[in-house]
Design a protein around this motif. Structure first.
Motif, PDB file in Angstrom:
ATOM      1  N   ILE A 200       0.851  -1.018   0.077  1.00 54.04           N
ATOM      2  CA  ILE A 200      -0.290  -0.027  -0.158  1.00 54.04           C
ATOM      3  C   ILE A 200       0.841   1.177   0.121  1.00 54.04           C
ATOM      4  O   ILE A 200       1.754   1.409   0.861  1.00 54.04           O
ATOM      5  N   ASN A 201       0.745   2.067  -1.026  1.00 54.31           N
ATOM      6  CA  ASN A 201       1.623   3.255  -0.971  1.00 54.31           C
ATOM      7  C   ASN A 201       0.994   4.281  -0.132  1.00 54.31           C
ATOM      8  O   ASN A 201      -0.135   4.704  -0.154  1.00 54.31           O
ATOM      9  N   ALA A 202       1.702   4.771   0.995  1.00 54.02           N
ATOM     10  CA  ALA A 202       1.546   5.690   1.706  1.00 54.02           C
ATOM     11  C   ALA A 202       1.928   6.886   1.661  1.00 54.02           C
ATOM     12  O   ALA A 202       2.069   8.044   2.567  1.00 54.02           O
ATOM     13  N   GLY A 203       2.561   6.999   0.285  1.00 59.34           N
ATOM     14  CA  GLY A 203       3.272   8.402  -0.103  1.00 59.34           C
ATOM     15  C   GLY A 203       4.616   8.188  -0.647  1.00 59.34           C
ATOM     16  O   GLY A 203       5.297   7.720   0.351  1.00 59.34           O
ATOM     17  N   ASP A 204       4.932   8.420  -1.795  1.00 56.50           N
ATOM     18  CA  ASP A 204       6.454   8.246  -2.257  1.00 56.50           C
ATOM     19  C   ASP A 204       6.704   9.592  -2.922  1.00 56.50           C
ATOM     20  O   ASP A 204       6.415   9.977  -4.296  1.00 56.50           O
ATOM     21  N   GLY A 205       7.719  10.250  -2.251  1.00 58.27           N
ATOM     22  CA  GLY A 205       8.329  11.406  -2.828  1.00 58.27           C
ATOM     23  C   GLY A 205       7.204  12.450  -3.431  1.00 58.27           C
ATOM     24  O   GLY A 205       6.262  12.714  -2.604  1.00 58.27           O
ATOM     25  N   ALA A 206       7.140  12.984  -4.329  1.00 58.34           N
ATOM     26  CA  ALA A 206       6.456  13.693  -5.098  1.00 58.34           C
ATOM     27  C   ALA A 206       5.474  13.342  -5.952  1.00 58.34           C
ATOM     28  O   ALA A 206       4.727  13.940  -6.672  1.00 58.34           O
ATOM     29  N   HIS A 207       5.170  11.947  -6.026  1.00 58.35           N
ATOM     30  CA  HIS A 207       4.612  11.171  -6.831  1.00 58.35           C
ATOM     31  C   HIS A 207       3.104  10.963  -6.684  1.00 58.35           C
ATOM     32  O   HIS A 207       2.082  11.758  -7.055  1.00 58.35           O
ATOM     33  N   GLU A 208       2.647   9.963  -5.724  1.00 56.93           N
ATOM     34  CA  GLU A 208       1.373   9.824  -5.404  1.00 56.93           C
ATOM     35  C   GLU A 208       1.030   9.634  -3.598  1.00 56.93           C
ATOM     36  O   GLU A 208       1.988   9.056  -3.122  1.00 56.93           O
ATOM     37  N   HIS A 209      -0.037  10.001  -3.019  1.00 57.15           N
ATOM     38  CA  HIS A 209      -0.541   9.484  -1.874  1.00 57.15           C
ATOM     39  C   HIS A 209      -1.982   9.208  -2.125  1.00 57.15           C
ATOM     40  O   HIS A 209      -2.928   9.987  -1.770  1.00 57.15           O
ATOM     41  N   PRO A 210      -2.291   7.959  -2.603  1.00 54.63           N
ATOM     42  CA  PRO A 210      -3.566   7.491  -2.947  1.00 54.63           C
ATOM     43  C   PRO A 210      -4.634   7.524  -1.826  1.00 54.63           C
ATOM     44  O   PRO A 210      -5.652   7.921  -2.156  1.00 54.63           O
ATOM     45  N   THR A 211      -4.256   7.123  -0.926  1.00 52.96           N
ATOM     46  CA  THR A 211      -5.392   7.057   0.309  1.00 52.96           C
ATOM     47  C   THR A 211      -5.600   8.466   0.721  1.00 52.96           C
ATOM     48  O   THR A 211      -6.940   8.692   1.272  1.00 52.96           O
ATOM     49  N   GLN A 212      -4.697   9.554   0.679  1.00 53.03           N
ATOM     50  CA  GLN A 212      -5.037  10.780   0.943  1.00 53.03           C
ATOM     51  C   GLN A 212      -6.149  11.417  -0.004  1.00 53.03           C
ATOM     52  O   GLN A 212      -7.252  12.061   0.454  1.00 53.03           O
ATOM     53  N   ALA A 213      -6.019  11.091  -1.191  1.00 53.47           N
ATOM     54  CA  ALA A 213      -6.917  11.658  -2.308  1.00 53.47           C
ATOM     55  C   ALA A 213      -8.177  10.600  -1.859  1.00 53.47           C
ATOM     56  O   ALA A 213      -9.164  11.534  -2.157  1.00 53.47           O
ATOM     57  N   LEU A 214      -8.252   9.398  -1.680  1.00 55.97           N
ATOM     58  CA  LEU A 214      -9.533   8.842  -1.487  1.00 55.97           C
ATOM     59  C   LEU A 214     -10.154   9.421  -0.470  1.00 55.97           C
ATOM     60  O   LEU A 214     -11.498   9.443  -0.543  1.00 55.97           O
ATOM     61  N   LEU A 215      -9.732   9.547   0.729  1.00 57.69           N
ATOM     62  CA  LEU A 215     -10.493  10.037   1.896  1.00 57.69           C
ATOM     63  C   LEU A 215     -10.906  11.694   1.592  1.00 57.69           C
ATOM     64  O   LEU A 215     -11.890  12.188   1.949  1.00 57.69           O
ATOM     65  N   ASP A 216     -10.353  12.467   0.787  1.00 54.62           N
ATOM     66  CA  ASP A 216     -10.615  13.528   0.085  1.00 54.62           C
ATOM     67  C   ASP A 216     -11.936  13.597  -0.664  1.00 54.62           C
ATOM     68  O   ASP A 216     -13.066  14.242  -0.622  1.00 54.62           O
ATOM     69  N   LEU A 217     -11.835  12.481  -1.513  1.00 54.80           N
ATOM     70  CA  LEU A 217     -13.103  12.200  -2.349  1.00 54.80           C
ATOM     71  C   LEU A 217     -14.112  12.009  -1.394  1.00 54.80           C
ATOM     72  O   LEU A 217     -15.409  12.286  -1.893  1.00 54.80           O
ATOM     73  N   TYR A 218     -13.811  11.017  -0.437  1.00 53.19           N
ATOM     74  CA  TYR A 218     -14.738  10.456   0.333  1.00 53.19           C
ATOM     75  C   TYR A 218     -15.613  11.626   1.121  1.00 53.19           C
ATOM     76  O   TYR A 218     -16.877  11.663   1.010  1.00 53.19           O
ATOM     77  N   THR A 219     -14.892  12.448   1.385  1.00 51.02           N
ATOM     78  CA  THR A 219     -15.261  13.764   2.205  1.00 51.02           C
ATOM     79  C   THR A 219     -16.299  14.619   1.327  1.00 51.02           C
ATOM     80  O   THR A 219     -17.143  14.897   1.937  1.00 51.02           O
ATOM     81  N   ILE A 220     -15.779  15.087   0.125  1.00 47.60           N
ATOM     82  CA  ILE A 220     -16.480  15.445  -0.674  1.00 47.60           C
ATOM     83  C   ILE A 220     -17.720  14.890  -0.961  1.00 47.60           C
ATOM     84  O   ILE A 220     -18.859  15.640  -0.874  1.00 47.60           O
ATOM     85  N   ARG A 221     -17.938  13.721  -1.422  1.00 45.18           N
ATOM     86  CA  ARG A 221     -19.116  13.090  -1.709  1.00 45.18           C
ATOM     87  C   ARG A 221     -19.941  12.994  -0.403  1.00 45.18           C
ATOM     88  O   ARG A 221     -21.156  13.165  -0.628  1.00 45.18           O
ATOM     89  N   GLU A 222     -19.261  12.834   0.478  1.00 50.12           N
ATOM     90  CA  GLU A 222     -20.257  12.781   1.976  1.00 50.12           C
ATOM     91  C   GLU A 222     -20.987  14.259   2.031  1.00 50.12           C
ATOM     92  O   GLU A 222     -22.260  14.291   2.475  1.00 50.12           O
ATOM     93  N   LYS A 223     -20.312  15.087   2.268  1.00 48.78           N
ATOM     94  CA  LYS A 223     -20.749  16.558   2.319  1.00 48.78           C
ATOM     95  C   LYS A 223     -21.529  16.894   1.287  1.00 48.78           C
ATOM     96  O   LYS A 223     -22.533  17.749   1.513  1.00 48.78           O
ATOM     97  N   ARG A 224     -21.200  16.841   0.146  1.00 50.74           N
ATOM     98  CA  ARG A 224     -21.893  17.373  -1.248  1.00 50.74           C
ATOM     99  C   ARG A 224     -22.874  16.484  -1.850  1.00 50.74           C
ATOM    100  O   ARG A 224     -23.629  16.870  -2.679  1.00 50.74           O
TER     101      ARG A 224
END
Length: 380
Positions: A200-224
């Motif tokens: 599981i990628n928890a952040g690699d350099g300046a490349h990606e941080h998938p679980t952070q983006a997923l929780l951001d998407l989840y929060t947007i969908r939950e609130k809006r």
């Protein structure tokens, strides 16, 4: 060692810490107020056979066992979660729907499910972390997995051992899931190709941080209630941000309109190739935004100065109290953390009614439970 509780349960002290289970004693029916819910067809008068049981049921606390979690029916085929760029919109939505199921667990009295019982997770963080490491650790505990935490300073990396050798030694110890944060882009992909264990990628350099983006998407969908059609502004250090890249991939695939805002040195026009707009004037973007996601300056990855100073950055791109008045009343204010108060956002705005920063942290637990559950092989 066993101990008797009010509801007649026996607790095995060593097993309870890992599984959260409670075994029932033969005398469990003898306690006042007990209702045998296995007799679903019995008359109501027999089910609730005394006044205390009726009062207990009316309070909504009569279930001896929690409701089963209902999981989505799609089949997940990925061993690893390395980034959002490689995922389809259906796969992203599937993770979010699975997180919906696991968010129910946090509302229970016993906040555990046996989904990863018998599995071992290794949190291997080469870079410092508070929220992500703690969230993954707590998510694994909630799923009844065993957890080992490692850092670069306490591993053989400090003695010159390669990342590959360290990871393969952990796998030889029957580690099932490796959560990796590394300063080098591509490190999770490197291990994912060489290990049978899930990575599981928890952040690699300046490349990606998938679980952070997923929780951001989840929060947007939950609130809006949706993501498609929303205008999301990502403000700050885009050039060095792995969070920004993962958010771009996820938001664009789910139909959002994305605008990147920041100094021209940190938000080059090259990002337009990813299907987003680029602006260097925040005051023009804020009135149209449905979501504003603020990013901190990544000083640890910069090799030179990209703007004169923090005071100038705050004056031009910080979400100050006055600038926040430009936002729509229902605009969401987000930040992946850690927050540099007074730089990218004022304290009053970060703690205000439109801020969902702490909701992001809460939702991160459910999202990471979903990711561990899926990549741990339970659903395949």
């Amino acid at each position: 060692m066993t101990s008797l509780t009010r509801c007649g349960y026996r607790k095995n002290e060593s097993a309870r810490e890992h599984s959260g289970e409670r075994a029932r004693l033969a005398c469990w029916r003898s306690w006042p107020g007990f209702v045998d819910f296995r007799k679903q067809n019995a008359p109501a008068s027999k089910k609730l056979h005394d006044h205390s049981a009726q009062k207990f049921a009316k309070a909504g606390r009569f279930r001896q066992q929690a409701r089963p979690v209902r999981y989505p029916t799609m089949n997940w085929n990925r061993k690893d979660l390395l980034g959002l760029r490689e995922l389809s919109a259906d796969e992203i939505n599937f993770i979010l729907e699975t997180a919906d199921a696991f968010k129910q667990v946090g509302t229970r009295e016993i906040k555990k499910v046996p989904a990863l019982r018998g599995k071992t997770l290794v949190n291997f963080f080469v870079e410092p972390s508070t929220r992500t490491r703690t969230s993954f650790e707590l998510a694994a505990f909630r799923l009844s997995a065993d957890v080992i935490n490692l850092s670069a300073s306490t591993s053989s990396l400090a003695k010159g051992e390669t990342l590959k050798d360290t990871a393969r030694n952990l796998e030889a110890l029957h580690a099932d899931i490796l959560v990796l944060r590394h300063s080098s882009a591509g490190a999770p992909q490197f291990l994912g190709q060489r290990l049978k264990a899930s990575v599981i990628n928890a952040g690699d350099g300046a490349h990606e941080h998938p679980t952070q983006a997923l929780l951001d998407l989840y929060t947007i969908r939950e609130k809006r209630g949706k993501i498609a059609g929303l205008h999301v502004a990502i403000v700050g250090d885009i050039l060095f941000s792995r969070v920004a890249r993962s958010n771009i991939f996820g938001l664009v695939k789910l139909g959002a309109r994305v605008t990147l805002v920041g100094p021209i040195t940190l938000v080059p026009r090259e990002f337009e190739k990813l299907g987003v707009a680029v602006s260097h004037k925040i005051d023009n973007v804020l009135p149209e935004a449905d979501v504003v996601n603020l990013l901190r300056i990544q000083h640890e990855r910069q090799r030179k100065e990209y703007f004169p100073g923090l005071s100038e950055y705050t004056a031009l791109f910080g979400l100050t109290k006055e600038r926040a008045k430009l936002l729509k009343p229902d605009c969401l204010i987000m930040h992946p953390g850690p927050i540099n108060r007074g730089v990218e956002i004022d304290s009053e705005v970060a703690d205000g009614a439109q801020s969902v920063i702490l909701d992001q942290v809460t939702n991160g637990l459910a999202v990471r439970m979903a990711v561990l559950y899926l990549c741990g092989g339970i659903s395949t």
